[in-house]
Design a protein around this motif. Structure first.
Motif, mmCIF file in Angstrom:
data_model
loop_
_atom_site.group_PDB
_atom_site.id
_atom_site.type_symbol
_atom_site.label_atom_id
_atom_site.label_comp_id
_atom_site.label_asym_id
_atom_site.label_seq_id
_atom_site.Cartn_x
_atom_site.Cartn_y
_atom_site.Cartn_z
ATOM 1 N N GLU A 52 0.850 -1.190 0.000
ATOM 2 C CA GLU A 52 0.000 0.000 0.000
ATOM 3 C C GLU A 52 0.885 1.239 0.000
ATOM 4 O O GLU A 52 0.491 2.298 -0.465
ATOM 5 N N ILE A 78 1.509 3.623 -2.872
ATOM 6 C CA ILE A 78 0.634 4.763 -3.141
ATOM 7 C C ILE A 78 1.344 6.054 -2.793
ATOM 8 O O ILE A 78 1.066 7.102 -3.359
ATOM 9 N N LEU A 79 2.258 5.965 -1.833
ATOM 10 C CA LEU A 79 2.953 7.166 -1.378
ATOM 11 C C LEU A 79 4.129 7.536 -2.273
ATOM 12 O O LEU A 79 4.748 8.581 -2.075
ATOM 13 N N GLU A 92 -12.497 23.556 1.055
ATOM 14 C CA GLU A 92 -11.553 22.541 0.585
ATOM 15 C C GLU A 92 -10.351 23.189 -0.084
ATOM 16 O O GLU A 92 -9.213 22.805 0.142
ATOM 17 N N ASP A 101 -6.453 23.213 1.014
ATOM 18 C CA ASP A 101 -5.402 22.765 0.099
ATOM 19 C C ASP A 101 -4.257 23.755 0.049
ATOM 20 O O ASP A 101 -3.098 23.367 -0.061
ATOM 21 N N GLN A 131 -1.794 19.128 -1.116
ATOM 22 C CA GLN A 131 -2.514 17.954 -1.594
ATOM 23 C C GLN A 131 -1.521 16.852 -1.924
ATOM 24 O O GLN A 131 -1.654 16.173 -2.933
ATOM 25 N N LEU A 136 -0.942 13.874 -0.851
ATOM 26 C CA LEU A 136 -1.368 12.492 -0.990
ATOM 27 C C LEU A 136 -2.060 12.219 -2.321
ATOM 28 O O LEU A 136 -2.205 11.085 -2.725
ATOM 29 N N PHE A 137 -2.514 13.279 -2.995
ATOM 30 C CA PHE A 137 -3.140 13.074 -4.298
ATOM 31 C C PHE A 137 -2.199 13.393 -5.452
ATOM 32 O O PHE A 137 -2.635 13.515 -6.590
ATOM 33 N N TYR A 189 0.023 8.587 6.637
ATOM 34 C CA TYR A 189 -0.688 7.502 5.970
ATOM 35 C C TYR A 189 -1.348 6.577 6.981
ATOM 36 O O TYR A 189 -2.541 6.298 6.901
ATOM 37 N N TYR A 190 -0.572 6.130 7.955
ATOM 38 C CA TYR A 190 -1.118 5.131 8.885
ATOM 39 C C TYR A 190 -2.091 5.698 9.898
ATOM 40 O O TYR A 190 -2.934 4.985 10.419
ATOM 41 N N ASP A 193 -4.068 8.389 9.183
ATOM 42 C CA ASP A 193 -5.085 9.169 8.477
ATOM 43 C C ASP A 193 -4.992 10.658 8.780
ATOM 44 O O ASP A 193 -5.994 11.313 9.031
ATOM 45 N N THR A 225 -9.025 9.649 3.163
ATOM 46 C CA THR A 225 -7.600 9.602 3.512
ATOM 47 C C THR A 225 -6.911 8.575 2.620
ATOM 48 O O THR A 225 -7.541 7.699 2.042
ATOM 49 N N LYS A 250 -4.918 6.047 3.273
ATOM 50 C CA LYS A 250 -5.002 4.638 3.679
ATOM 51 C C LYS A 250 -6.351 4.060 3.292
ATOM 52 O O LYS A 250 -6.451 2.967 2.757
ATOM 53 N N TRP A 292 -9.056 10.054 -8.201
ATOM 54 C CA TRP A 292 -7.854 9.281 -7.858
ATOM 55 C C TRP A 292 -8.163 7.800 -7.901
ATOM 56 O O TRP A 292 -7.448 7.010 -8.519
#
Lengths: 248, 299
Positions: free
Chosen positions: A3, A6-7, A114, A118, A123, A125-126, A218-219, A221, B225, B227, B257
């Protein structure tokens, strides 16, 4: 574990950004223009948001963001030269005016909150591989220029380089992380006299902080930008301990 | 002369009262439903529009003025408006419309709500104890609430009672016949799996027997999020998902995404009247939503 793939785009952008932010940040600290870089990031972000609301395409948005950063840079340089006593105050005022203008303009916009979030938290993570390609090119080019011809790009054309780089990084990382990645390493290592050792410590410290912050975000959230800010901040107590040991 | 002025005053007063039936609705779907019944005999106002997320409405002074003028209020209830409506009502201090009063309609009280939580805990996100409040997306609910609106209007404005009742009956007949069409058309959507951004499409899916296997929000009201999105990506690998749906006021980013990572199509469901250019009334709302889902499934 997979996973974490993703990062990967976020990590790549972060490390490429670090390459240029570290030398630029050190110069910002040396010149004592800490709040200029914060305000330039805010102005660039403001330009990008307003331009994207007009929906004229991403090239237009980038150009508008860059224009705001340039104009800001010119304005601040003039302040520094001719009105030095109130320069810092004017920079602070500009920051607040720009931030509140964004709030006012976006207040009726359904995506307003939002977008404001930002600008500040970014942003990361996207981030897509397309973002990596564009931003990475900017960061790498700037890094090459700054290391091959520092007398030109860290002196005469410093504000131009700063504006271009920050305009790119603020849209991905947000105002807070741009500030942190520029300033924190320079501040943490400010006691070091050996230039090479200092630069290596800055890079090592920021990479480590960036990776920790990204994984934690990530872990748990958490928003990536602010988490990484704290990740990089770990450099400060660590360097303090190193300094105390060095003195003894 | 005095008599003439008095006559003029009375005449103006009664003239203004004649087309002064004011209905305050919280969302565009209730405005649309009310107007099917009142036609041109009332001024129907909606506090929100399709581009707004109703969870984040601010109690503005202009709403207070509208409530003061209102003869009747129609809102979703089940806590959807709890963030702003009670404050507006308190400030307006209207004798005619009060929560729990005769001229106040919370739609949730007249329909079977779904997704009632078994426990109330902030840790579960933004959960409503009375059940999911986004109930206008099931047309059967609109039939029930429409009847309540028509009956109450018949009492408030008894002169036009038969007008309102007739309009409701016409609306209900048209709606029932359309529902048959829609259910036939959407039969192939039964059992389809989908992902939505928030739990606001539940009633639409419940009606058409579409299964939401996950939301982009990890919990209601909590933004997507990294995860959670990667967990959803795993879900898309294990299940055949027909589409990822979100509303016009919701962020496209998490949906786009996930779409890029998984190859599943995204669709923007209008959610309410005005959600896109083609949705101008309740009939459009269900028609367009079904068409969008069918074409996404077809790809």
């Amino acid at each position: 574990m997979s996973e974490l793939l993703i990062l990967l785009p976020a990590l790549t952008i972060g490390l490429l950004m670090m390459l240029i932010h570290v030398p630029l940040g050190q110069e910002v600290l040396r010149r004592g223009i800490i709040f200029i870089d914060l305000t330039l990031a805010q102005l660039a972000a403001m330009g990008a948001i307003f331009a994207s609301m007009l929906e004229l395409g991403s090239f237009f948005s980038q150009a508008a963001a860059l224009l705001c950063a340039f104009l800001g840079g010119i304005f601040f340089k003039t302040m520094e030269k001719h009105f030095k006593e109130i320069a810092e105050a004017v920079i602070g005022c500009t920051f607040v005016l720009s931030a509140t203008l964004v709030v006012l303009v976006l207040s009726g916009n359904p995506h307003g909150a939002e977008n404001i979030n930002d600008i500040l938290s970014g942003q990361l993570l996207f981030a897509s591989w397309q973002n990596v390609a564009f931003a990475g090119t900017v960061f790498l080019s700037a890094t090459v220029l700054v290391y091959t011809k520092p007398e030109l790009f860290l002196k005469k054309y410093f504000y131009i380089v700063l504006a271009c780089v920050i305009t790119t990084s603020v849209q991905i990382c947000g105002v807070y992380l741009v500030f942190a990645s520029l300033i924190f390493p320079a501040v943490a290592t400010s006691y070091m006299t050996d230039e090479h050792k200092r630069r290596l410590t800055e890079y090592a410290g920021e990479s480590f902080g960036f990776i920790i912050g990204l994984i934690v975000s990530y872990y748990f959230d958490l928003p990536a930008g602010p988490a990484i800010v704290w990740g990089i901040s770990l450099m400060m107590p660590v360097c303090l301990i190193m300094k105390v040991k060095q003195n003894n | 002369m005095k008599k003439f002025i008095l006559f003029l005053m009375v005449a103006t007063l009664s003239a203004t009262k004649a087309f002064a039936l004011n209905v305050f609705t919280c969302e565009p779907e209730w405005k649309s439903l009310t107007e099917e019944i009142t036609k041109d005999k009332a001024d129907v106002y909606s506090a929100t529009n399709a581009s707004q997320d109703v969870h984040y409405i601010q109690a503005k002074p202009s709403l207070i003025a509208k409530i003061r003028k209102a003869d009747m209020v129609v809102c979703s209830g089940a806590g959807l408006e709890v963030g702003w409506l009670p404050l507006v009502l308190r400030k307006a201090g209207s004798a005619k419309v009060q929560e729990g009063g005769e001229n106040f309609i919370y739609a949730a009280q007249y329909v079977p709500t779904i997704e009632k939580p078994t426990r109330i805990d902030r840790a579960d996100g933004d959960v409503h104890p009375e059940g999911n409040p986004h109930l206008h997306l099931n047309p059967y609910n609109m039939l029930k609430v429409g009847k309540v609106i028509a009956d109450k209007l018949a009492v408030i404005d008894s002169e036009n009672a038969s007008f309102y009742v007739q309009n409701y009956n016409d609306f209900a007949a048209k709606m029932r016949s359309k529902i048959k069409n829609w259910e036939q058309k959407a039969a192939e959507l039964k059992g389809t799996k989908a992902i939505t951004n928030h739990v606001n499409m539940s009633y639409l899916f419940d009606w058409l027997k579409i299964k939401t296997i996950g939301t982009l929000e990890p919990k209601p009201g909590i933004p997507a999020t990294s995860k959670h999105l990667s967990e959803l990506k795993n879900l898309t690998e294990q299940n055949k998902i027909a589409f990822i749906a979100y509303a016009p006021f919701e962020s496209a980013k998490p949906a786009e995404w996930l779409s890029q990572e998984s190859g599943v199509n995204t669709i923007v469901l209008p959610y309410t009247i005005g959600g896109n250019k083609q949705v101008n009334n309740l009939f459009d709302l269900y028609e367009v939503s079904i068409d969008l889902m069918l074409s996404a499934k077809g790809k």
